[in-house]
Design a protein around this motif. Sequence first.
Motif, PDB file in Angstrom:
ATOM      1  N   SER A  18      -4.909   3.439  10.959  1.00 21.45           N
ATOM      2  CA  SER A  18      -4.789   4.724  10.260  1.00 21.45           C
ATOM      3  C   SER A  18      -3.650   5.553  10.842  1.00 21.45           C
ATOM      4  CB  SER A  18      -6.111   5.484  10.358  1.00 21.45           C
ATOM      5  OG  SER A  18      -6.005   6.749   9.728  1.00 21.45           O
ATOM      6  N   TYR A  40       0.828  -1.207   0.000  1.00 23.74           N
ATOM      7  CA  TYR A  40       0.000   0.000   0.000  1.00 23.74           C
ATOM      8  C   TYR A  40       0.867   1.264   0.000  1.00 23.74           C
ATOM      9  CZ  TYR A  40      -2.737   3.761   2.123  1.00 23.74           C
ATOM     10  OH  TYR A  40      -3.301   4.982   2.398  1.00 23.74           O
ATOM     11  N   LYS A  88     -10.045   3.237   7.011  1.00 21.30           N
ATOM     12  CA  LYS A  88     -11.196   4.118   7.202  1.00 21.30           C
ATOM     13  C   LYS A  88     -11.989   3.775   8.459  1.00 21.30           C
ATOM     14  CE  LYS A  88     -11.718   4.975   2.250  1.00 21.30           C
ATOM     15  NZ  LYS A  88     -12.562   4.757   1.033  1.00 21.30           N
ATOM     16  N   ARG A 142      -6.289  -2.048  -1.896  1.00 24.56           N
ATOM     17  CA  ARG A 142      -7.709  -1.808  -1.603  1.00 24.56           C
ATOM     18  C   ARG A 142      -8.078  -2.242  -0.189  1.00 24.56           C
ATOM     19  NH1 ARG A 142     -10.361  -3.795  -7.397  1.00 24.56           N
ATOM     20  NH2 ARG A 142      -9.919  -1.848  -8.536  1.00 24.56           N
ATOM     21  N   GLU A 173      -6.641   0.316   2.327  1.00 23.98           N
ATOM     22  CA  GLU A 173      -7.422   1.557   2.222  1.00 23.98           C
ATOM     23  C   GLU A 173      -8.750   1.421   2.960  1.00 23.98           C
ATOM     24  OE1 GLU A 173      -7.768   2.247  -1.949  1.00 23.98           O
ATOM     25  OE2 GLU A 173      -6.017   3.589  -2.020  1.00 23.98           O
ATOM     26  N   VAL A 209       1.222   4.336  -2.719  1.00 20.07           N
ATOM     27  CA  VAL A 209       0.879   5.701  -2.344  1.00 20.07           C
ATOM     28  C   VAL A 209       2.082   6.654  -2.447  1.00 20.07           C
ATOM     29  CG1 VAL A 209       0.119   7.157  -0.413  1.00 20.07           C
ATOM     30  CG2 VAL A 209      -1.022   4.994  -0.869  1.00 20.07           C
TER      31      VAL A 209
END
Length: 494
Positions: A482, A439, A476, A469, A472, A443
């Motif tokens: 996070s 990830y 959330k 995915r 991500e 990014v």
Amino acid sequence: MRPASAGADAAQRNETNVAWERVCQRLRSEVGKDVYSSWFARLEFERMNGTTVFCSVPTKFLKSWIQSHYLERLTFAVAAEFSGATHVIVDVRSSARRPVLVGQPQNAVSSASESQHETSPVRTGVALAPAARKADVLPTDAEPNDAFAGAPLDKHFTFDSFIVGGPNQLAHAAALKVSRGTRDEPTQFNPLYIFSSVGLGKTHLLQAIAHAAAANGQKVIYLTAERFMYSFVAALRTQTAIQFKEKLRGIDTLVIDDVQFLRGKSIPQEFCHTLNALIDARRQVVIAADRPPSDLENIDERTRSRLSGGLCVQMRPFDESLRLKMVESLVATAKSAHPAFNVPESVFKYVANAIQTNGRDLDGAINRLIAHSTLAGAPLTVEMAESAIRDLVRTSEPKRVRIEDIQKLVASHYNVSKSDILSSRRTATVVRPRQIAMYLAKVLTLRSLPEIGRRFGGRDHTTVLHAVRKIEALSKTDNPLSEELELLKRMLTE
């Protein structure tokens, strides 16, 4: 027949060589092989004279870098292996002039050094137990020749001189509250843990707490992590460890700066015992570091939990408003020493906008402006300011992040190996770090999904897309994840 003195000299040389090898091993284990090879591989022992160990490097650049970044660590390692050593001098091998150490009388320099050529470069050293600078620093809870005295305080680092703004407002309020506590009525913020990147005011705030608490009648000791380690090792060597522990645990407020530098096997354990003893006795503890407690690799889980159990406050990077207030304050201070130093509002704003890193760079910028203004004798303009602080202005272009850096950091952060991340292992302890690394690679780099897959052990691009995915989506709803992702991004891009 070989003289007995020759044999004794040979034995002493051998003992010295063994001690120096242990110093090198300490440094290698503390800073890692790569850093050691870059900066310490060509560092050589020269001699020991009294309490001073003399070392040398082949270039001025190496000397300057070690003095600026590693001198305290080198001094601590030397003191741990060379009995009685308290100073380290680093010099370029071609120079031979002896320095005058800070606090050492002029007549202490040997006549041989006085005969050296005047243009020979002067070496600089650091003392493990530095003497207070004239009128600039105050020792905390110190008596003459007290082996357990705290580190010196800068008299200018007070709450009155601390510039408060949005990024540091909570830390300032908590520090002020803690400084006003008493033994009978301690605050509920215990321990108070403050963390931030370099140059954002942690040390200023900690020393302000020490000043204010002492003025409030409390018994305070301010220590850096290096000073704590040295004092503990010195106490063990002189068999005064019990007195050292009793002194630390008999105070009202303990302030320790840069706790991320605590190293060794017994020192973090002793720190944990001291922390628990003080908190259980309702004494105040204040800690500062460059990272949150959960990221302190050299401290055990129980201590990290205890540190997290108090109040943890982050000091964020300065915003434009706070930078402008700091520039105004620095200029006002400079003006008291240089009455002719005038800074137009346009220059104020330019400096506050151009320097977005930390307070030390702002200090440096104002010093540059003073020099250009007083030496050139011309009014300050934005053009002159641009020229003066050009090298302090950080480029706005983001740092280039490599996939190898991401893999290495994620592996270290989650306590797995890089080979595990690249392997086909499917255990939960490996799959999650691997997905996070993929990830971050998507990014923070411009690499395509197929290229990222190849760099992760030859995986298909659909595997990478699935990992991206999934992380991500989890970020959330999973706040701890996070926060971890944001931390890893900062560590990779700063």
